[in-house]
Design a protein around this motif. Sequence first.
Motif, mmCIF file in Angstrom:
data_model
loop_
_atom_site.group_PDB
_atom_site.id
_atom_site.type_symbol
_atom_site.label_atom_id
_atom_site.label_comp_id
_atom_site.label_asym_id
_atom_site.label_seq_id
_atom_site.Cartn_x
_atom_site.Cartn_y
_atom_site.Cartn_z
ATOM 1 N N THR A 36 0.833 -1.206 0.000
ATOM 2 C CA THR A 36 0.000 0.000 0.000
ATOM 3 C C THR A 36 0.865 1.252 0.000
ATOM 4 O O THR A 36 1.846 1.330 0.732
ATOM 5 C CB THR A 36 -0.920 0.019 1.234
ATOM 6 O OG1 THR A 36 -1.818 -1.089 1.184
ATOM 7 C CG2 THR A 36 -1.739 1.309 1.288
ATOM 8 N N SER A 37 0.486 2.201 -0.831
ATOM 9 C CA SER A 37 1.119 3.520 -0.837
ATOM 10 C C SER A 37 0.025 4.566 -0.873
ATOM 11 O O SER A 37 -0.816 4.567 -1.767
ATOM 12 C CB SER A 37 2.032 3.677 -2.060
ATOM 13 O OG SER A 37 2.500 5.015 -2.154
ATOM 14 N N VAL A 38 0.006 5.427 0.123
ATOM 15 C CA VAL A 38 -0.970 6.511 0.170
ATOM 16 C C VAL A 38 -0.213 7.817 0.036
ATOM 17 O O VAL A 38 0.461 8.246 0.960
ATOM 18 C CB VAL A 38 -1.750 6.495 1.483
ATOM 19 C CG1 VAL A 38 -2.785 7.612 1.499
ATOM 20 C CG2 VAL A 38 -2.421 5.152 1.669
ATOM 21 N N GLY A 39 -0.320 8.417 -1.119
ATOM 22 C CA GLY A 39 0.479 9.601 -1.380
ATOM 23 C C GLY A 39 -0.345 10.813 -1.766
ATOM 24 O O GLY A 39 -1.533 10.714 -2.062
ATOM 25 N N PHE A 40 0.309 11.950 -1.742
ATOM 26 C CA PHE A 40 -0.352 13.189 -2.154
ATOM 27 C C PHE A 40 0.666 14.098 -2.825
ATOM 28 O O PHE A 40 1.877 13.964 -2.616
ATOM 29 C CB PHE A 40 -1.017 13.904 -0.973
ATOM 30 C CG PHE A 40 -0.071 14.288 0.124
ATOM 31 C CD1 PHE A 40 0.537 15.540 0.137
ATOM 32 C CD2 PHE A 40 0.209 13.406 1.164
ATOM 33 C CE1 PHE A 40 1.407 15.905 1.162
ATOM 34 C CE2 PHE A 40 1.068 13.761 2.194
ATOM 35 C CZ PHE A 40 1.675 15.011 2.190
ATOM 36 N N VAL A 41 0.153 15.004 -3.649
ATOM 37 C CA VAL A 41 0.990 15.958 -4.371
ATOM 38 C C VAL A 41 0.348 17.333 -4.268
ATOM 39 O O VAL A 41 -0.865 17.475 -4.458
ATOM 40 C CB VAL A 41 1.150 15.567 -5.854
ATOM 41 C CG1 VAL A 41 2.015 16.574 -6.586
ATOM 42 C CG2 VAL A 41 1.737 14.165 -5.988
ATOM 43 N N VAL A 42 1.168 18.349 -3.960
ATOM 44 C CA VAL A 42 0.675 19.726 -3.853
ATOM 45 C C VAL A 42 1.548 20.624 -4.717
ATOM 46 O O VAL A 42 2.780 20.552 -4.651
ATOM 47 C CB VAL A 42 0.721 20.225 -2.393
ATOM 48 C CG1 VAL A 42 0.139 21.629 -2.288
ATOM 49 C CG2 VAL A 42 -0.005 19.268 -1.470
ATOM 50 N N ASP A 43 0.903 21.457 -5.528
ATOM 51 C CA ASP A 43 1.635 22.420 -6.348
ATOM 52 C C ASP A 43 1.859 23.712 -5.581
ATOM 53 O O ASP A 43 1.080 24.072 -4.688
ATOM 54 C CB ASP A 43 0.858 22.735 -7.636
ATOM 55 C CG ASP A 43 0.974 21.622 -8.659
ATOM 56 O OD1 ASP A 43 2.070 21.044 -8.786
ATOM 57 O OD2 ASP A 43 -0.016 21.331 -9.338
#
Length: 196
Positions: A41-48
Amino acid sequence: MTTARLNRLSLGAITLMIGLLGASQANSAETRSWRINPARTSVGFVVDGVGWPRTKGRFHDFEGKISINFDNPAASRVSFRVAAKSVDVGSPSFNNYLRTDAFFDVAQYPTISFTSTRVDKLDNSHARVIGDLTMRGITRPVTIEVALDKPADRSSAQIGFRATGVIKRLGFNMNAGFPAISNDVDLIVTTEAEVQ
């Protein structure tokens, strides 16, 4: 709360969708329970942001409950809890900043939770999960798009999927850095789950 691995919350909802996707293949009215495999499992996020590269991060600690009804996907349910303090963007000092009241305020709001309210099958490999995301004591509806990697039916021992969605952080009183830091936070979750 037991710990395991995960990225922005909503992850559990995704597994729900898998059940939705497999509904056309299933012959059983039985509701089955599934456990997310932390090792897969990988729970990721990206913010600009303006003036620096995109920030990528993940959450490591979580727990979830998933029930899938193959005959009636709408009856499936998912609940998920994430330890906000497990946020990790690859920098200890930045991690600590994200834990303050400027962002997650983990001292006052240690848990991020997601509870599904609706599951819609789009086709045999895609589904949509709608649910309530609670963060910083505020609950907002969130939509998660799910793509099935491993088919699921009555006889399946494992299911796999990729889930994506967008979280509007301003709606959770997470205003620090706006507008230089985007309101939109992209959620990306990949996981496999095993039948219990």
